[in-house]
Scaffold this active site. Structure first.
Site, PDB file in Angstrom:
ATOM      1  N   LYS A   5      10.039   1.630 -10.602  1.00  6.98           N
ATOM      2  CA  LYS A   5      11.462   1.865 -10.805  1.00  6.98           C
ATOM      3  C   LYS A   5      12.143   2.042  -9.456  1.00  6.98           C
ATOM      4  O   LYS A   5      11.459   2.465  -8.513  1.00  6.98           O
ATOM      5  CB  LYS A   5      11.719   3.072 -11.700  1.00  6.98           C
ATOM      6  CG  LYS A   5      10.806   4.286 -11.508  1.00  6.98           C
ATOM      7  CD  LYS A   5      10.787   5.034 -10.206  1.00  6.98           C
ATOM      8  CE  LYS A   5      12.024   5.638  -9.705  1.00  6.98           C
ATOM      9  NZ  LYS A   5      11.836   6.416  -8.442  1.00  6.98           N
TER      10      LYS A   5
ATOM     11  N   ALA B  41       1.039   4.271  -5.249  1.00  8.10           N
ATOM     12  CA  ALA B  41      -0.124   3.472  -5.656  1.00  8.10           C
ATOM     13  C   ALA B  41      -1.408   4.233  -5.335  1.00  8.10           C
ATOM     14  O   ALA B  41      -2.320   4.335  -6.163  1.00  8.10           O
ATOM     15  CB  ALA B  41      -0.109   2.131  -4.921  1.00  8.10           C
TER      16      ALA B  41
ATOM     17  N   ASP C 113      17.000   5.703  -7.103  1.00 13.30           N
ATOM     18  CA  ASP C 113      15.760   6.470  -7.079  1.00 13.30           C
ATOM     19  C   ASP C 113      15.709   7.586  -8.121  1.00 13.30           C
ATOM     20  O   ASP C 113      14.669   7.814  -8.719  1.00 13.30           O
ATOM     21  CB  ASP C 113      15.520   7.066  -5.686  1.00 13.30           C
ATOM     22  CG  ASP C 113      14.056   7.413  -5.503  1.00 13.30           C
ATOM     23  OD1 ASP C 113      13.246   6.468  -5.473  1.00 13.30           O
ATOM     24  OD2 ASP C 113      13.717   8.601  -5.459  1.00 13.30           O
TER      25      ASP C 113
ATOM     26  N   CYS D  29       0.855  -1.204   0.000  1.00 11.77           N
ATOM     27  CA  CYS D  29       0.000   0.000   0.000  1.00 11.77           C
ATOM     28  C   CYS D  29       0.882   1.243   0.000  1.00 11.77           C
ATOM     29  O   CYS D  29       0.993   1.967   1.001  1.00 11.77           O
ATOM     30  CB  CYS D  29      -0.927  -0.043   1.210  1.00 11.77           C
ATOM     31  SG  CYS D  29      -2.136  -1.372   1.057  1.00 11.77           S
TER      32      CYS D  29
ATOM     33  N   THR E 287       7.890  14.300 -14.036  1.00 17.74           N
ATOM     34  CA  THR E 287       6.838  14.194 -13.011  1.00 17.74           C
ATOM     35  C   THR E 287       5.660  15.162 -13.202  1.00 17.74           C
ATOM     36  O   THR E 287       5.104  15.624 -12.203  1.00 17.74           O
ATOM     37  CB  THR E 287       7.447  14.456 -11.611  1.00 17.74           C
ATOM     38  OG1 THR E 287       7.983  15.795 -11.619  1.00 17.74           O
ATOM     39  CG2 THR E 287       8.514  13.468 -11.242  1.00 17.74           C
TER      40      THR E 287
ATOM     41  N   SER F 177      -1.005  -5.928   1.801  1.00 20.28           N
ATOM     42  CA  SER F 177      -0.089  -5.163   2.638  1.00 20.28           C
ATOM     43  C   SER F 177       0.468  -6.089   3.705  1.00 20.28           C
ATOM     44  O   SER F 177      -0.131  -7.123   4.018  1.00 20.28           O
ATOM     45  CB  SER F 177      -0.849  -4.011   3.299  1.00 20.28           C
ATOM     46  OG  SER F 177      -0.030  -3.375   4.262  1.00 20.28           O
ATOM     47  N   ARG F 178       1.599  -5.676   4.299  1.00 13.53           N
ATOM     48  CA  ARG F 178       2.098  -6.413   5.458  1.00 13.53           C
ATOM     49  C   ARG F 178       1.120  -6.254   6.620  1.00 13.53           C
ATOM     50  O   ARG F 178       1.107  -7.061   7.531  1.00 13.53           O
ATOM     51  CB  ARG F 178       3.480  -5.871   5.863  1.00 13.53           C
ATOM     52  CG  ARG F 178       4.552  -6.097   4.824  1.00 13.53           C
ATOM     53  CD  ARG F 178       5.778  -5.272   5.138  1.00 13.53           C
ATOM     54  NE  ARG F 178       5.507  -3.841   5.128  1.00 13.53           N
ATOM     55  CZ  ARG F 178       6.368  -2.899   5.484  1.00 13.53           C
ATOM     56  NH1 ARG F 178       7.579  -3.239   5.862  1.00 13.53           N
ATOM     57  NH2 ARG F 178       6.032  -1.626   5.436  1.00 13.53           N
TER      58      ARG F 178
END
Ligand code: NAP
Length: 321
Positions: A97, A16, A177, A12, A255, A37-38
């Site tokens: 990515k 997203a 990143d 989550c 972006t 999700s965890r």
């Protein structure tokens, strides 16, 4: 032709929630089936917001027989394990990515996808924004003569210290990143022949990861490229193509939000021309490409891009050592 592509989201993540699930839900022929999700609490919050099934744990997501594909916005360091497991579970994968922490991991993931005839795509969605088609068209028309040098930059100010991007254990660092955008821009706009000749990565003693850097590439045929990237900078998100007769600049290259009109400028002897391009939703563009490639079983370009991208990032790491 597939009838409907059922997607499950693994993690989550903020990207997203903000951008990719809304895009998945906007594309015809795609259905968001579940979010994993965890933490079941987090999954339930997402599931309520996006009207789908909450699942606790990533493994349980892969056990769902009604899911054809996984969208994976996990930190890069977790991709190898979960991409391999997703492919083994016979799911197509759209991974954020950087898709791979190193080249050998990229090779293993691509080989498995190839053997299983499954789609594996790295989510550099900026490529699907129409502003770049405008730039490529200017280049095709020789608007700036012959290209001499390409420059791409992506950097932003420091994030909160607990952000995973400062944690090498989960594949953090500015190379994974930020540099990824600039390297992808070199190959996407200028072609696949550019290779790294020199590189620099600055290691931050406090976090123990690289927080900025730069690299020089060339195509072996007289055209070079410079990339700059980092997580300790004034914000920059652009590329510039400098030719014998002018300069094209894309000022918000990677972006732009779906409601934003990005500026492209063309400088020539006769002055500076400004082109305020129309808004576009590249998140939807990326989901559309994922669906198209699966429908047409057209996987090879994406495999190729993943390998080229991870090899180039690895070369930057190696040459800067
Ligand atoms: N393409 C783009 O434009 C774009 C933009 C931003 C980010 N991204 C990429 O998307 C990915 C997620 O970025 P984000 O900013 O959305 O991050 P985020 O909000 O921190 O989400 C990462 C998710 O990964 C899961 N996770 C599992 N183990 C983790 C761990 N040890 N540490 C941190 N998270 C863990 C968590 O989901 P659960 O807790 O639910 O299991 C978490 O919500 C990154 O790979 C990033 O590079 C892409």
């Amino acid at each position: 032709m597939i009838q409907k592509l059922n997607i499950g989201v693994m993690g989550c993540a903020s990207i997203a929630e903000r951008s990719m699930i809304p895009a998945i839900q906007a594309v015809p022929g795609v259905k968001l089936v579940a979010v994993a999700s965890r933490s079941i609490k987090k999954a339930e919050q997402f599931a309520e917001k996006f009207n789908c099934k909450p699942i606790e744990g990533y493994e349980a997501l892969l056990e769902q027989s009604d899911i054809d594909a996984v969208y994976m916005p996990l930190p890069t360091g977790l991709h190898h394990e979960w991409i391999i497991r997703s492919l083994e579970a016979h799911k197509h994968v759209l991974a954020e990515k950087s898709i791979a922490s190193n080249y050998s991991s990229a090779v293993q993931m691509v080989e498995l996808a190839k053997n299983k005839q499954l789609m594996l795509m790295e989510n550099y969605m900026f490529q699907y924004h129409s502003q770049h088609r405008f730039v490529l068209d200017l280049l095709k028309k020789q608007a700036i003569g012959d290209v001499r040098i390409f420059r791409a930059d992506f950097a932003f100010p420091p994030l909160p210290e607990n952000n995973f991007r400062y944690d090498d254990q989960v594949g953090g660092g500015a190379l994974m990143d930020c540099a990824g955008y600039t390297v992808r821009a070199v190959h996407f706009i200028m072609g696949d022949t550019f290779r790294v000749k020199a590189a620099h990565l600055f290691m931050d003693a406090k976090s123990g990861t690289n927080i900025y850097g730069a690299a020089f590439l060339d195509n072996g045929n007289g055209v070079s490229a410079q990339v700059g990237f980092g997580m300790d900078h004034f914000y920059k998100c652009s590329y510039e193509i400098w030719g014998s007769k002018g300069i094209i600049t894309a000022h918000r290259a990677y972006t732009p939000r779906p409601d934003y009109s990005p500026l492209v400028t063309l400088e020539k002897q006769d002055g500076k021309h400004e082109f305020q391009r129309h808004p576009d939703n590249h998140f939807i563009g990326s989901v559309n490409e994922f669906v198209r490639a699966i429908s047409e079983k057209d996987f090879s370009k994406h495999y190729h891009d993943i390998l080229l991208q991870s090899k180039t990032l690895e070369d930057i790491r190696t040459l800067s050592a």
